[in-house]
Motif scaffolding. Structure first.
Motif, PDB file in Angstrom:
ATOM      1  N   UNK A  62     -56.621  20.518 -28.542  1.00 49.91           N
ATOM      2  CA  UNK A  62     -57.832  19.848 -28.087  1.00 49.91           C
ATOM      3  C   UNK A  62     -57.815  18.359 -28.368  1.00 49.91           C
ATOM      4  N   UNK A  63     -57.068  17.932 -29.379  1.00 50.56           N
ATOM      5  CA  UNK A  63     -57.003  16.527 -29.746  1.00 50.56           C
ATOM      6  C   UNK A  63     -55.583  16.190 -30.172  1.00 50.56           C
ATOM      7  N   UNK A  64     -55.281  14.914 -30.177  1.00 46.17           N
ATOM      8  CA  UNK A  64     -53.968  14.477 -30.618  1.00 46.17           C
ATOM      9  C   UNK A  64     -53.874  14.450 -32.139  1.00 46.17           C
ATOM     10  N   UNK A  65     -52.650  14.346 -32.642  1.00 42.31           N
ATOM     11  CA  UNK A  65     -52.443  14.211 -34.071  1.00 42.31           C
ATOM     12  C   UNK A  65     -52.486  15.488 -34.872  1.00 42.31           C
ATOM     13  N   UNK A  66     -52.411  16.654 -34.215  1.00 44.20           N
ATOM     14  CA  UNK A  66     -52.450  17.924 -34.954  1.00 44.20           C
ATOM     15  C   UNK A  66     -51.064  18.528 -35.142  1.00 44.20           C
ATOM     16  N   UNK A  67     -50.017  17.850 -34.671  1.00 44.62           N
ATOM     17  CA  UNK A  67     -48.658  18.354 -34.859  1.00 44.62           C
ATOM     18  C   UNK A  67     -48.148  19.222 -33.729  1.00 44.62           C
ATOM     19  N   UNK A 172     -50.007  17.563 -22.748  1.00 37.13           N
ATOM     20  CA  UNK A 172     -50.762  16.452 -23.337  1.00 37.13           C
ATOM     21  C   UNK A 172     -51.928  17.008 -24.138  1.00 37.13           C
ATOM     22  N   UNK A 173     -52.369  16.262 -25.145  1.00 44.18           N
ATOM     23  CA  UNK A 173     -53.551  16.664 -25.886  1.00 44.18           C
ATOM     24  C   UNK A 173     -54.783  16.491 -25.000  1.00 44.18           C
ATOM     25  N   UNK A 174     -55.792  17.317 -25.252  1.00 44.29           N
ATOM     26  CA  UNK A 174     -57.016  17.213 -24.471  1.00 44.29           C
ATOM     27  C   UNK A 174     -56.939  17.996 -23.182  1.00 44.29           C
ATOM     28  N   UNK A 175     -57.841  17.676 -22.284  1.00 41.03           N
ATOM     29  CA  UNK A 175     -57.954  18.440 -21.042  1.00 41.03           C
ATOM     30  C   UNK A 175     -57.831  17.504 -19.847  1.00 41.03           C
ATOM     31  N   UNK A 195     -57.149  22.431 -40.052  1.00 34.53           N
ATOM     32  CA  UNK A 195     -58.434  22.765 -40.690  1.00 34.53           C
ATOM     33  C   UNK A 195     -59.494  21.672 -40.578  1.00 34.53           C
ATOM     34  N   UNK A 196     -59.165  20.514 -40.037  1.00 37.52           N
ATOM     35  CA  UNK A 196     -60.163  19.455 -39.905  1.00 37.52           C
ATOM     36  C   UNK A 196     -61.270  19.880 -38.930  1.00 37.52           C
ATOM     37  N   UNK A 197     -62.520  19.609 -39.260  1.00 39.39           N
ATOM     38  CA  UNK A 197     -63.637  20.008 -38.381  1.00 39.39           C
ATOM     39  C   UNK A 197     -63.506  19.492 -36.954  1.00 39.39           C
ATOM     40  N   UNK A 198     -63.043  18.244 -36.778  1.00 37.11           N
ATOM     41  CA  UNK A 198     -62.908  17.712 -35.415  1.00 37.11           C
ATOM     42  C   UNK A 198     -61.844  18.469 -34.639  1.00 37.11           C
ATOM     43  N   UNK A 199     -60.761  18.835 -35.304  1.00 43.80           N
ATOM     44  CA  UNK A 199     -59.689  19.574 -34.630  1.00 43.80           C
ATOM     45  C   UNK A 199     -60.152  20.975 -34.250  1.00 43.80           C
ATOM     46  N   UNK A 200     -60.939  21.600 -35.132  1.00 38.90           N
ATOM     47  CA  UNK A 200     -61.460  22.940 -34.845  1.00 38.90           C
ATOM     48  C   UNK A 200     -62.406  22.891 -33.648  1.00 38.90           C
ATOM     49  N   UNK A 201     -63.286  21.895 -33.644  1.00 34.87           N
ATOM     50  CA  UNK A 201     -64.224  21.745 -32.529  1.00 34.87           C
ATOM     51  C   UNK A 201     -63.490  21.528 -31.216  1.00 34.87           C
ATOM     52  N   UNK A 202     -62.469  20.676 -31.244  1.00 38.42           N
ATOM     53  CA  UNK A 202     -61.727  20.382 -30.019  1.00 38.42           C
ATOM     54  C   UNK A 202     -60.867  21.568 -29.577  1.00 38.42           C
ATOM     55  N   UNK A 203     -60.395  22.366 -30.520  1.00 37.45           N
ATOM     56  CA  UNK A 203     -59.642  23.569 -30.160  1.00 37.45           C
ATOM     57  C   UNK A 203     -60.543  24.540 -29.400  1.00 37.45           C
ATOM     58  N   UNK A 204     -61.764  24.721 -29.905  1.00 38.09           N
ATOM     59  CA  UNK A 204     -62.710  25.565 -29.181  1.00 38.09           C
ATOM     60  C   UNK A 204     -63.021  24.971 -27.814  1.00 38.09           C
ATOM     61  N   UNK A 205     -63.099  23.644 -27.760  1.00 37.62           N
ATOM     62  CA  UNK A 205     -63.399  22.986 -26.487  1.00 37.62           C
ATOM     63  C   UNK A 205     -62.357  23.274 -25.428  1.00 37.62           C
ATOM     64  N   UNK A 206     -61.080  23.203 -25.790  1.00 37.23           N
ATOM     65  CA  UNK A 206     -60.054  23.451 -24.780  1.00 37.23           C
ATOM     66  C   UNK A 206     -60.000  24.928 -24.411  1.00 37.23           C
ATOM     67  N   UNK A 207     -60.290  25.809 -25.373  1.00 36.32           N
ATOM     68  CA  UNK A 207     -60.350  27.243 -25.060  1.00 36.32           C
ATOM     69  C   UNK A 207     -61.488  27.510 -24.075  1.00 36.32           C
ATOM     70  N   UNK A 208     -62.606  26.816 -24.266  1.00 33.98           N
ATOM     71  CA  UNK A 208     -63.739  26.977 -23.344  1.00 33.98           C
ATOM     72  C   UNK A 208     -63.363  26.514 -21.938  1.00 33.98           C
ATOM     73  N   UNK A 209     -62.662  25.380 -21.840  1.00 34.86           N
ATOM     74  CA  UNK A 209     -62.228  24.891 -20.532  1.00 34.86           C
ATOM     75  C   UNK A 209     -61.284  25.882 -19.874  1.00 34.86           C
ATOM     76  N   UNK A 210     -60.353  26.426 -20.648  1.00 33.64           N
ATOM     77  CA  UNK A 210     -59.420  27.423 -20.110  1.00 33.64           C
ATOM     78  C   UNK A 210     -60.188  28.619 -19.571  1.00 33.64           C
ATOM     79  N   UNK A 211     -61.182  29.066 -20.338  1.00 35.64           N
ATOM     80  CA  UNK A 211     -61.947  30.251 -19.939  1.00 35.64           C
ATOM     81  C   UNK A 211     -62.762  30.021 -18.676  1.00 35.64           C
ATOM     82  N   UNK A 212     -63.257  28.793 -18.495  1.00 35.75           N
ATOM     83  CA  UNK A 212     -64.157  28.523 -17.375  1.00 35.75           C
ATOM     84  C   UNK A 212     -63.441  27.983 -16.140  1.00 35.75           C
ATOM     85  N   UNK A 213     -62.285  27.337 -16.332  1.00 33.09           N
ATOM     86  CA  UNK A 213     -61.602  26.688 -15.215  1.00 33.09           C
ATOM     87  C   UNK A 213     -60.491  27.523 -14.587  1.00 33.09           C
ATOM     88  N   UNK A 214     -59.925  28.453 -15.339  1.00 38.80           N
ATOM     89  CA  UNK A 214     -58.793  29.225 -14.826  1.00 38.80           C
ATOM     90  C   UNK A 214     -59.277  30.580 -14.342  1.00 38.80           C
TER      91      UNK A 214
END
Length: 319
Positions: A62-67, A172-175, A195-214
């Protein structure tokens, strides 16, 4: 976009299994009264069957810098060490870095392919690590968001990769439309978070996009938690994301595993040498091999046998 994903699947190889049932995704939790089971995008149970087609694994975040790129490259090396023919494609068309992490300077990259200056076979790069890479293009914002015709032509070129056992796509990171297209075409989509809160939030965000767009979600959607301090931390983070996805998206996400926060990873980036090669017995390398084992439905054993068993049994620190 759905047509392009299907085209890529056909070009790289037919895949077994039917489409998973779909259910509307929304912001409200799935109602219990409907008794609708969570949508499952996982087809890992089918991996026991023999198949000759290329397995496509998309690695995203969902975001860059997570490895994400480090995990993609080291997964590729673990597969190669297991005897697989592996290609890593850097699908970050604007800020590519697969070749940088490997210390490789390619003569040609995806820019030359998309601009029809070179064919895919001409930009495919052999490495000393037993894998091949397709380098992305850095600093070209125009190709970071391809139009429909450009994506269609690009996907048609990927037929040249059908002789590989494993194709790992470092998205690429993001959507973006490019990211969603690659994920939709994959056998498995690995979402990397920390485990960073921003990374967790963005991970859920990309999963939501996958669920709704595909449409007709037909991929193994799996979560990897990177840079964890303990097994418990990895499980806690994964359960948080997985439970929210199940509650609000009615979608089943599998927990593939974790990678320890290991100083060897930083060292490997600085030295431009993958940690699976730099320190093959490190905790991070062990985690990567376990992830491949989970993907391929076998239990990885590190060969340490009884001593490791006794250490774990009596509470000594270990991987």
């Amino acid at each position: 976009m759905a047509d392009q994903a299907e085209k890529l699947r056909e070009l790289v190889g037919d895949k077994s299994g039917g489409h998973a049932e779909t259910a509307p995704a929304g912001e409200k939790p799935a109602g219990r009264g409907a008794e609708a089971p969570p949508r499952t995008a996982s087809r890992s149970s089918e991996r026991g069957e023999s198949r000759s087609a290329t397995r496509i694994i998309a690695v995203s975040s969902g975001k860059g810098g997570v490895g994400k790129t480090n995990i993609a490259i080291n997964l590729a090396l673990a597969y190669a060490q297991a005897g697989k023919k592996v290609i890593v494609m850097d699908a970050d068309l604007g800020l590519a870095n697969v070749n940088v992490v490997l210390g490789v300077i390619p003569r040609y990259n995806l820019y030359h392919l998309i601009r029809k200056q070179k064919s895919l076979s001409e930009i495919l790069v052999d490495t000393s690590y037993g894998i091949q890479i397709i380098a992305g293009a850095s600093g070209f914002s125009k190709i970071a968001n391809l139009d429909e015709d450009e994506r269609r032509d690009f996907i048609a070129e990927l037929a040249a990769l059908s002789n590989a056992d494993i194709l790992i796509i470092d998205c690429a990171a993001g959507v973006s439309n490019n990211v969603i297209s690659f994920i939709a075409a994959a056998d498995d989509a690995l979402i990397v978070t920390t485990p960073e809160p921003t990374a967790i939030t963005d991970a859920y965000g990309i999963i939501k996009i996958i669920a709704t767009e595909i449409e007709n979600l037909d991929i193994g959607l799996k979560l990897i938690v990177n840079r964890v301090k303990s097994v418990v931390e990895g499980k806690r983070v994964a359960e948080r994301v997985i439970n929210i996805a199940g509650q609000f998206l009615n979608l089943k996400v599998d927990y593939l595993g974790f990678v320890f926060d290991d100083p060897v990873v930083h060292t490997s980036v600085v030295r431009q040498k993958p940690f699976l090669v730099l320190e093959p017995k490190s905790r991070a390398a062990l985690c990567i091999r376990h992830l491949v084992g989970r993907l391929e439905n076998y239990e990885y054993r590190d060969g340490k046998g009884i001593p490791t068993f006794l250490k774990r049994l009596f509470g000594s620190k270990g991987p």
